[in-house]
Write a protein that holds these residues in place. Structure first.
Motif, PDB file in Angstrom:
ATOM      1  N   GLN A 152      -6.257   1.408  -0.704  1.00 27.46           N
ATOM      2  CA  GLN A 152      -6.845   1.310   0.080  1.00 27.46           C
ATOM      3  C   GLN A 152      -7.412   2.197   1.160  1.00 27.46           C
ATOM      4  O   GLN A 152      -6.180   2.825   1.628  1.00 27.46           O
ATOM      5  N   ASP A 177      -5.109  -1.636  -5.267  1.00 27.94           N
ATOM      6  CA  ASP A 177      -4.681  -1.662  -4.498  1.00 27.94           C
ATOM      7  C   ASP A 177      -6.157  -2.838  -3.483  1.00 27.94           C
ATOM      8  O   ASP A 177      -6.841  -2.397  -2.903  1.00 27.94           O
ATOM      9  N   GLU A 178      -5.418  -4.305  -4.022  1.00 24.92           N
ATOM     10  CA  GLU A 178      -6.733  -5.070  -3.206  1.00 24.92           C
ATOM     11  C   GLU A 178      -7.974  -5.429  -3.608  1.00 24.92           C
ATOM     12  O   GLU A 178      -8.894  -5.361  -2.896  1.00 24.92           O
ATOM     13  N   THR A 229       0.732  -1.487   0.061  1.00 25.81           N
ATOM     14  CA  THR A 229      -0.094   0.230   0.074  1.00 25.81           C
ATOM     15  C   THR A 229       1.100   1.403   0.282  1.00 25.81           C
ATOM     16  O   THR A 229       0.269   2.204  -0.887  1.00 25.81           O
TER      17      THR A 229
HETATM   18 MG   LIG Z   1      -2.021  -3.331   1.815  1.00 26.46          MG
END
Ligand SMILES: [Mg+2]
Ligand SMILES: Nc1ncnc2c1ncn2[C@@H]1O[C@H](COP(=O)(O)OP(=O)(O)O)[C@@H](O)[C@H]1O
Lengths: 303, 287
Positions: free
Chosen positions: A84, A158-159, A45
């Motif tokens: 995120q 991000d994810e 991140t």
């Molecule tokens: Mg992260």
């Protein structure tokens, strides 16, 4: 213009005494889907945030689509980002919010863009819903939708699939696959199977440092090793090792033979056929052959 | 664009309306109390005069004297200003002064989370890939300022209408002229404080902390002004008052353009300093 979408040169980020990212170097080719791999707290991140200009690197330099992300306004229209842990601002209806953001990005058809992006992530029914009333998964998809609006040349996710149910996660993966080739996508995830399926290349981070970066076949050793699942019969290792091209052979457990070979000088299909032929001649029965190793195995081996 | 969107959201959120309600209730209360006190005083003076056998002429004279005294206090004994304000009911002047005193606190309550409320939960991140940080900041500031311009107009209007109902001799033309004057004075005054609130909001991640810090700063400014005025002319501390925005509020109603301009310029300078500070902070910080 170079072929690089992103270039990190000796990038570090400190939070007080904590080193979140430590002298990381890697590059992302244009048109690739690029994976950022690492356990929790690896610095994924933080790396993303520096690429988006949210955080300034403590050392080193970044180039994103040919500009430095810390230059004010430089990323406008070039980058779509799913951060995120960023909460959607409360007090907005999803549709209105997306249209507002589309207008901020100078997109010519804000409503069309907003609807299109929401449809892609399967969230059309939330057009009139207030942002604070969205469930976690819905909020994540709404946030993903805003990153897709206007088809920016670089999309940073991000994810994107964390916390989504399997059906929706598959839909999101499909959206990423559809962008392959025309847009550059950087995506992070804990789900290594997913990344192996999606990515052309990846960087593996651990505790802030780069463990390895490269194309997926480099990481998984596609061109340098294979495994043979043995059903019955005795494998004589020295005979396998002496075959042309083979550099190393050993048993992994009672019925898996792992063979490494010189992928530069020999074609994989030749070495594999030769090995399998040799085994069959010696009355060894085979259940299966698989090339390379799972990304998961590589990552576990590195970390 | 950010300005318009933020403005719409602020109006929808209802906080501004609630605060407007509170603030006008507060103003009304002050109005009533001040009105009551002046009437009582007047009555007492009249009664005293009646006892000592004075005629009605003396009564009006005494009332006029009292009026002049209050006016002199409010206008820092500046003759030109006193003359200009003589037509405005004294009640309006007092209420104006008092509401001006509390306006910065109101501004702080209205806008303390404009930036910190977006940095804390990181929703700012959705904006900064689309717009410069400076545009975001300016948009937030302008939406707060616009909101305030509207709210102040509503309050000033209410006060003047009330005064008009009470005093029939308060001519309509004077009313409009003075309303415009008071309104513009308040705007000039409050823009500096809106900028201050923007600065405080940019300094911290937590809205609560920025609110507290904002109030502390307001108190410090008030203290600097008061101490600066109170100490003797040789004391170095007297220069403190020049550093406080509230010091310049006295001349905002001044009829002479030059005096008003100096005050206005002082406030504009404060606003600029605060805004640039806010930009500097936001520009350099991690979001
Ligand atoms: Mg992260
Ligand atoms: N704002 C911050 N202040 C202090 N430490 C931080 C901050 N953000 C991240 N970290 C630390 O940096 C490390 C990397 O975090 P992060 O990049 O979020 O990891 P990942 O996304 O890979 O899980 C973690 O150890 C985390 O505790």
């Amino acid at each position: 213009m170079s072929d690089l979408a992103i270039q990190l040169t000796n990038v570090s980020k400190h939070f007080g005494p904590k080193v979140a990212v430590n002298k990381v170097n890697f590059q992302v080719q244009k048109g690739d889907v690029f994976g950022l791999i690492g356990p929790n707290g690896a610095g994924k991140t933080t790396t993303f945030s520096m690429m988006c200009g949210y955080l300034f690197p403590s050392e080193g330099s970044l180039q994103v689509m040919g500009v430095s992300p810390s230059t004010p306004g430089a990323l406008k229209g070039r980058v779509g980002a799913l951060p995120q842990d960023a909460v959607l601002p409360p007090g907005w209806e999803v549709g209105a919010l997306l249209m507002y953001w589309a207008r901020l990005s100078d997109l010519t058809q804000p409503e069309h863009e907003a609807r299109g992006a929401l449809e892609k992530v399967g969230l059309m029914e939330a057009w009139k819903v207030q942002t604070q009333a969205l469930s976690h998964g819905m909020a994540k998809r709404a946030a993903m939708a805003q990153a897709l609006m206007g088809r920016p040349p670089l999309v940073l996710l991000d994810e994107p699939t964390a916390g989504l149910d399997p059906r929706i996660a598959a839909q999101v993966r499909q959206v990423i696959k559809d962008m392959k080739g025309t847009q550059t996508v950087v995506v992070s995830s804990h789900n290594l199977q997913e990344l192996e399926e999606l990515c052309d290349a990846a960087a593996i981070l651990d505790k802030g440092s780069l463990a390895q970066a490269g194309t997926m076949s480099e990481l998984t050793g596609q061109g340098a090793e294979f495994r043979v699942q043995i059903a019955r019969g005795d494998v004589i290792i020295p005979e396998i090792t002496s075959l042309t091209g083979v550099t190393d052979a050993r048993m992994e457990g009672p019925d898996v033979l792992r063979v490494r070979f010189d992928g530069q000088a020999h074609k994989a299909e030749e070495v594999i056929s030769r090995t399998v032929g040799h085994l069959l001649q010696h009355q060894v029965l085979i259940l299966g052959v698989s090339r390379g190793r799972r990304l998961e195995d590589r990552v576990l081996q590195l970390l | 664009m950010i300005w318009a969107a933020e403005l719409r959201r602020a109006v929808r959120s209802g906080r501004a309306i609630v605060l407007l309600g509170l603030y006008s209730m507060f103003s009304a209360l002050v109005l009533l109390v001040v009105g009551f006190v002046t009437r009582e005083l007047q009555a007492q003076v009249n009664a005293k005069l009646a006892e000592s056998g004075g005629d009605s002429e003396m009564a009006t004279q005494a009332a006029e004297q009292m009026r002049q005294g209050v006016l002199g206090f409010l206008a820092s004994n500046d003759a030109a200003m006193m003359e200009a304000l003589a037509k405005v009911p004294i009640v309006v002047l007092i209420v104006f002064k008092i509401t001006l005193f509390f306006l910065p606190a109101y501004i702080a309550l209205m806008g303390f989370d404009q930036v910190s409320g977006e940095v804390g939960p990181r929703s700012m991140r959705y904006l900064t890939v689309r717009a410069r940080r400076s545009s975001v900041l300016l948009g937030k500031f302008l939406s707060q300022a616009t909101l305030l311009v509207g709210l102040v107009l509503v309050i000033d209007l209410a006060i003047f209408v009330y005064a008009r109902i009470l005093n029939d001799d308060f001519a309509f033309a004077t009313l409009v002229l003075n309303l415009l004057k008071f309104w513009s004075a308040t705007i000039v005054f409050s823009l500096a404080y809106v900028a201050l609130t923007t600065l405080c909001s940019s300094l911290f991640r937590s809205p609560a902390v920025s609110l507290v810090f904002n109030f502390i700063l307001l108190f410090v400014f008030w203290l600097m002004d008061s101490v600066g005025r109170a100490v003797s002319e040789e004391n170095l501390l007297r220069f403190l008052r020049f550093l406080s925005p509230s010091y310049y509020s006295a001349n905002l109603l001044h009829p002479k353009l030059a005096e008003f301009a100096v005050s206005g310029a002082a406030y504009a300078a404060f606003a600029a300093v605060f805004l640039f500070g806010a930009y500097g902070v936001l520009r350099a910080r991690d979001l």
